[in-house]
Motif scaffolding. Structure first.
Motif, PDB file in Angstrom:
ATOM      1  N   TYR A  59       0.903  -1.116  -0.130  1.00 14.08           N
ATOM      2  CA  TYR A  59       0.049  -0.185  -0.001  1.00 14.08           C
ATOM      3  C   TYR A  59       0.792   1.274   0.059  1.00 14.08           C
ATOM      4  CZ  TYR A  59      -3.277   3.533   1.724  1.00 14.08           C
ATOM      5  OH  TYR A  59      -4.093   4.696   1.752  1.00 14.08           O
TER       6      TYR A  59
ATOM      7  N   TYR B 159       2.210   1.852  -3.383  1.00 12.45           N
ATOM      8  CA  TYR B 159       1.120   2.303  -4.397  1.00 12.45           C
ATOM      9  C   TYR B 159       0.604   3.839  -4.150  1.00 12.45           C
ATOM     10  CZ  TYR B 159      -3.693   2.864  -6.150  1.00 12.45           C
ATOM     11  OH  TYR B 159      -4.929   3.202  -6.862  1.00 12.45           O
TER      12      TYR B 159
ATOM     13  N   ASN C  32       3.999   5.934  -5.564  1.00 14.36           N
ATOM     14  CA  ASN C  32       4.140   6.062  -7.026  1.00 14.36           C
ATOM     15  C   ASN C  32       3.085   7.285  -7.497  1.00 14.36           C
ATOM     16  OD1 ASN C  32       5.943   4.421  -8.220  1.00 14.36           O
ATOM     17  ND2 ASN C  32       5.291   3.112  -6.631  1.00 14.36           N
ATOM     18  N   SER C  33       1.951   7.291  -6.778  1.00 14.35           N
ATOM     19  CA  SER C  33       1.249   8.187  -7.288  1.00 14.35           C
ATOM     20  C   SER C  33       0.496   7.955  -8.734  1.00 14.35           C
ATOM     21  CB  SER C  33       1.505   9.735  -6.973  1.00 14.35           C
ATOM     22  OG  SER C  33       1.539  10.121  -5.524  1.00 14.35           O
ATOM     23  N   ASN C  34       0.373   6.781  -9.114  1.00 11.36           N
ATOM     24  CA  ASN C  34      -0.176   6.686 -10.372  1.00 11.36           C
ATOM     25  C   ASN C  34       1.015   6.828 -11.472  1.00 11.36           C
ATOM     26  OD1 ASN C  34      -2.713   5.943  -9.189  1.00 11.36           O
ATOM     27  ND2 ASN C  34      -3.360   7.825  -9.401  1.00 11.36           N
TER      28      ASN C  34
ATOM     29  N   LEU D 150       1.045   2.460 -14.257  1.00 15.64           N
ATOM     30  CA  LEU D 150       0.036   1.753 -14.200  1.00 15.64           C
ATOM     31  C   LEU D 150       0.268   0.382 -13.850  1.00 15.64           C
ATOM     32  CD1 LEU D 150      -3.038   1.654 -14.795  1.00 15.64           C
ATOM     33  CD2 LEU D 150      -2.868   1.358 -17.037  1.00 15.64           C
TER      34      LEU D 150
ATOM     35  N   ASP E 204       0.760  -0.301 -10.138  1.00 18.07           N
ATOM     36  CA  ASP E 204      -0.518  -0.290  -9.654  1.00 18.07           C
ATOM     37  C   ASP E 204      -1.399  -1.572  -9.625  1.00 18.07           C
ATOM     38  OD1 ASP E 204       0.135   2.466  -8.972  1.00 18.07           O
ATOM     39  OD2 ASP E 204      -1.002   3.258 -10.335  1.00 18.07           O
TER      40      ASP E 204
END
Length: 242
Positions: free
Chosen positions: A201, A204, A207-209, A212, A215
């Protein structure tokens, strides 16, 4: 004073040394980790789990000091392993904050191996004896992988066997998940796979999207780990009812 109680006294001394080293140097770990940060690096809040680990280990040591019959057996089997663990933990903090990344990788691998030894011994005991070590083991598994990536970043390694950091990150996450499932099934431990979800988590969020693919892997592997933990809880419940 029996031998078991002498061992526990040594545990406390080594533990206090570890806490002192962590207090004096641990605050620098986050800032160093953010320098040349790897994709697999969790967000800073994820490292708060160290506080939980230390508190649970302290409670566990107090429990061992009370010397119930089973606790005497635990101490007799563990012997010097917790002392080595706390020393390795202290050494890792020192070498990592000095940015000796190669040495830090060697130390954290030794630390992980030591925790694995303790975990295997404690796996035959139910209740609180294994609880802190499960969390410690799970977090250190991911921390070891992150440390290896930090070493590669520090030495400006761009590709290994033709694969980029992104590819190796995905491989590492899948590998960590496979380890989590293996540990859960082999030792009927629902907690270890759940602990892995916490740094996942953190990765995730950090990396802030940006990636992809990462994610998707994080969400998928976290779901697998969660389902695995639920299955283990259910099997343990059925076993206890029989």
């Amino acid at each position: 004073m029996n031998n078991q109680r002498k061992w526990v006294i040594l545990y406390f001394i080594a533990f206090l040394i570890m806490i002192a080293v962590n207090y004096l140097s641990g605050s620098n770990i986050g800032s160093i980790a953010k320098n040349k940060q790897a994709i697999i690096q969790p967000a800073g809040f994820a490292f708060a789990i160290w506080g939980l680990i230390y508190v649970l280990i302290l409670i566990w040591l107090i429990k061992l000091w009370l010397m119930r019959s089973r606790d005497k057996e635990v101490v007799s089997r563990l012997k010097y392993l917790p002392i080595i663990n706390f020393i390795l933990n202290s050494v890792w903090i020192i070498v990592y904050t000095q940015q000796w990344f190669l040495i830090s990788v060697i130390v954290i691998i030794a630390l992980l191996y030591n925790i694995a030894q303790m975990y295997v011994i404690l796996s035959s005991y139910r209740g609180f004896n294994r609880f802190p070590i499960s969390i410690y083991f799970g977090w250190t598994t991911v921390a070891t992988i992150v440390n290896i990536f930090s070493l590669a970043i520090n030495y400006h390694v761009k590709t290994i066997f033709g694969l980029t950091e992104l590819s190796w990150t995905i491989i590492a996450l899948i590998l960590a998940t496979m380890i989590g499932v293996f540990i859960a099934i082999s030792f009927k431990d629902w907690l270890y796979p759940l602990v892995l979800i916490w740094p996942f988590y953190g990765i995730y969020i950090e990396n802030s999207n940006h990636y992809l693919s990462v994610d998707i892997i994080l969400i998928t592997t976290s779901f697998i780990l969660f389902v695995n933990a639920v299955i283990i809880v259910w099997k343990n419940f059925i076993r206890d009812r029989l």
